[in-house]
Design an enzyme around this catalytic site. Structure first.
Site, mmCIF file in Angstrom:
data_model
loop_
_atom_site.group_PDB
_atom_site.id
_atom_site.type_symbol
_atom_site.label_atom_id
_atom_site.label_comp_id
_atom_site.label_asym_id
_atom_site.label_seq_id
_atom_site.Cartn_x
_atom_site.Cartn_y
_atom_site.Cartn_z
ATOM 1 C CD GLN A 135 13.167 35.066 51.721
ATOM 2 O OE1 GLN A 135 13.349 35.336 50.543
ATOM 3 N NE2 GLN A 135 11.988 34.668 52.184
ATOM 4 C CD GLU A 136 15.101 36.717 58.087
ATOM 5 O OE1 GLU A 136 14.074 37.260 58.514
ATOM 6 O OE2 GLU A 136 15.372 35.516 58.302
ATOM 7 C CB SER A 137 14.557 43.309 56.345
ATOM 8 O OG SER A 137 15.866 43.549 55.832
ATOM 9 C CE1 TYR B 30 14.549 33.504 55.835
ATOM 10 C CE2 TYR B 30 16.120 31.690 55.841
ATOM 11 C CZ TYR B 30 15.783 32.983 56.190
ATOM 12 O OH TYR B 30 16.676 33.756 56.902
#
Length: 467
Positions: A296-298, A423
């Protein structure tokens, strides 16, 4: 004297079914082994029916005994002929069975839908289904619905079986072994991410209520206990919380997103999986959850940099990296271990009255938006007389942090409150797919099926057109 004692004994009322269950200390449940009912997960038994029946057994103060791997017809037959107490198996309330069975209060409303493979033309009407290879589960309300549709559309033909479950039909649509299947909307919801080529064509009929079934007898003690139980969990929000746990995050990822994720699972994750596993073990986390956060972040890109200055696979800020003893945020191993340490700290920081899985969902929201903003949202939730310790309520009010009429009264001010909601939902979806991928469906999700074609093994009953 002896005669009087015998007469007194004979006049004693027979214990009710509920009393007998409590005396024996066991509640016996019939169910089906499916993702929407009961299955063995990575951490033990899971499924919505499992959670509900476990709570009911606890409510009665007895142990739970589960008998699974039944088809729908077998469940009703066994419920009538064995000493099982309740069928909790994703059963549809059937008017045809009301003379023989009680139904507890409904816990979920679903919609019958036709599904198809996205690579083929989307059918829009019943007429478009004529000549297609259609399948349904025998004994289900979908099978009854197909018979009703055939009265109006005599050329309609299909096949049905009691050897498969809805998940199997969805898989067969995904692999183009079937053209069309009629399933309930919740079955597609819970399986959609694992079979991304399957989509809803159109709905048909009226919504269907899912409920537990009990044998219809003069003894209604267990039925009334089940009714009181559902009244309680509906009133205190427990049922909504359980429903959210299984279905509350299913709408976030679209077809393109799932396809991209599965491609990255195959191509990128293997480079970093050992780091996710090691970091998760060190900080007592599930490695698949940690990997889902990293995605999800990168999208598992170790050199990722955002316009706001966060960097690396786990997209740590400079301050957080320093606190977590990360000297190089672009080093994949350091970033993963730093992110794991930070997430574990956030989980521990949650107030003790927040229990799992809500602790994890709120910790993830904090990872995204900051602990202070989460606390502001919890206070708003409490102010509006909802439960600040339940994610299902807090996520409803996080978006208020971007409205001036609300954030100007909070300690930490404005925040993009919609972002942590999406998120967390996305991470839950990624986690579900990784859990599935890591266990039973790895070959299927890689499009490297080695099983024999199931449709050649299954005993389908062909329902021909009306001539």
């Amino acid at each position: 004297m002896l005669v009087f004692a015998l007469l007194a004994a004979c006049s004693e009322p027979k214990p009710s079914q509920l009393d007998t269950i409590k005396q024996q200390g066991v509640l016996k449940i019939l169910t089906r082994n499916t993702p929407s009912t009961y299955y063995e997960g990575a951490d033990g038994p899971a499924g919505m029916e499992y959670e509900l029946t476990s709570l009911f057994a606890e409510y009665l103060g007895v142990k739970l005994e589960i008998d699974s791997n039944h088809d729908i017809n077998d469940i009703y037959s066994s419920l009538s002929t064995t000493n099982a107490h309740i069928a909790a198996a994703g059963l549809e309330v059937s008017l045809d069975k009301l003379n023989d069975f009680f139904y507890a209060p409904s816990y979920l409303s679903v919609q019958p839908i036709f599904i198809y493979n996205r690579k083929t033309s989307k059918p829009k009407t019943i007429t478009d289904l004529i000549g297609k290879q259609i399948a349904v589960i025998a004994g289900s309300e979908q099978a009854a619905l197909m018979r009703a549709l055939q009265v109006e559309h005599p050329k309609l033909s299909w096949k049905e079986t009691n050897e498969l479950e809805a998940t199997d039909l969805i898989r067969m649509i995904n692999e183009q072994e079937l053209d069309i299947a009629l399933v309930n909307s919740n079955d597609l919801d819970i399986n959609q991410a694992y079979f991304p080529r399957v989509s809803e064509a159109f709905s048909v009929g009226s919504p269907i209520q899912l409920a537990w079934a009990l044998p219809r007898t003069d003894d209604t003690s267990l039925y009334h206990a089940a009714k009181a139980f559902f009244d309680e969990i509906k009133a205190n929000g427990t049922l909504s919380q359980i429903t959210d746990r299984y279905y509350g995050h299913k709408e976030e990822l679209n077809y393109v997103g799932v396809q991209l994720f599965l491609r990255h699972v195959r191509q990128r994750l293997p480079k970093y999986e050992k780091h996710f596993r090691a970091a998760a073990e060190k900080y007592d986390l599930d490695w698949r959850l940690l990997a889902a956060v990293g995605y999800q972040e990168s999208h598992w890109r170790p050199k990722a940099v955002s316009p706001t200055g966060v960097r690396g696979i786990m997209m740590l800020t400079l301050n957080t990296a320093g606190d977590m003893k990360v000297s190089n945020r672009l080093d994949a191993e350091q970033s993963i271990f730093g992110g794991a340490r930070y997430l574990a700290q956030l989980i521990r920081r949650m107030p003790e009255q927040i229990i799992e899985p809500d602790r994890t969902w709120m910790a993830l929201a904090s990872y995204n938006v900051g602990y202070g903003h989460l606390e502001d949202a919890r206070k708003i939730t409490e102010h509006l007389e909802k439960d600040p310790n339940k994610w299902i309520d807090v996520k409803e009010h996080l978006p208020l942090l971007q409205k001036r009429n609300w954030y100007r009264f909070t300690k930490h001010g404005f925040a993009r409150g919609e972002e942590p909601v999406t998120y967390v939902q996305n991470i839950r979806q990624y986690y579900d797919v990784l859990s599935w991928y890591d266990s039973r469906l790895q070959q299927l999700t890689q499009n490297q099926v080695t099983e024999e074609n199931l449709s050649e093994k299954v005993n389908f009953n062909i329902i021909p057109p009306i001539l």
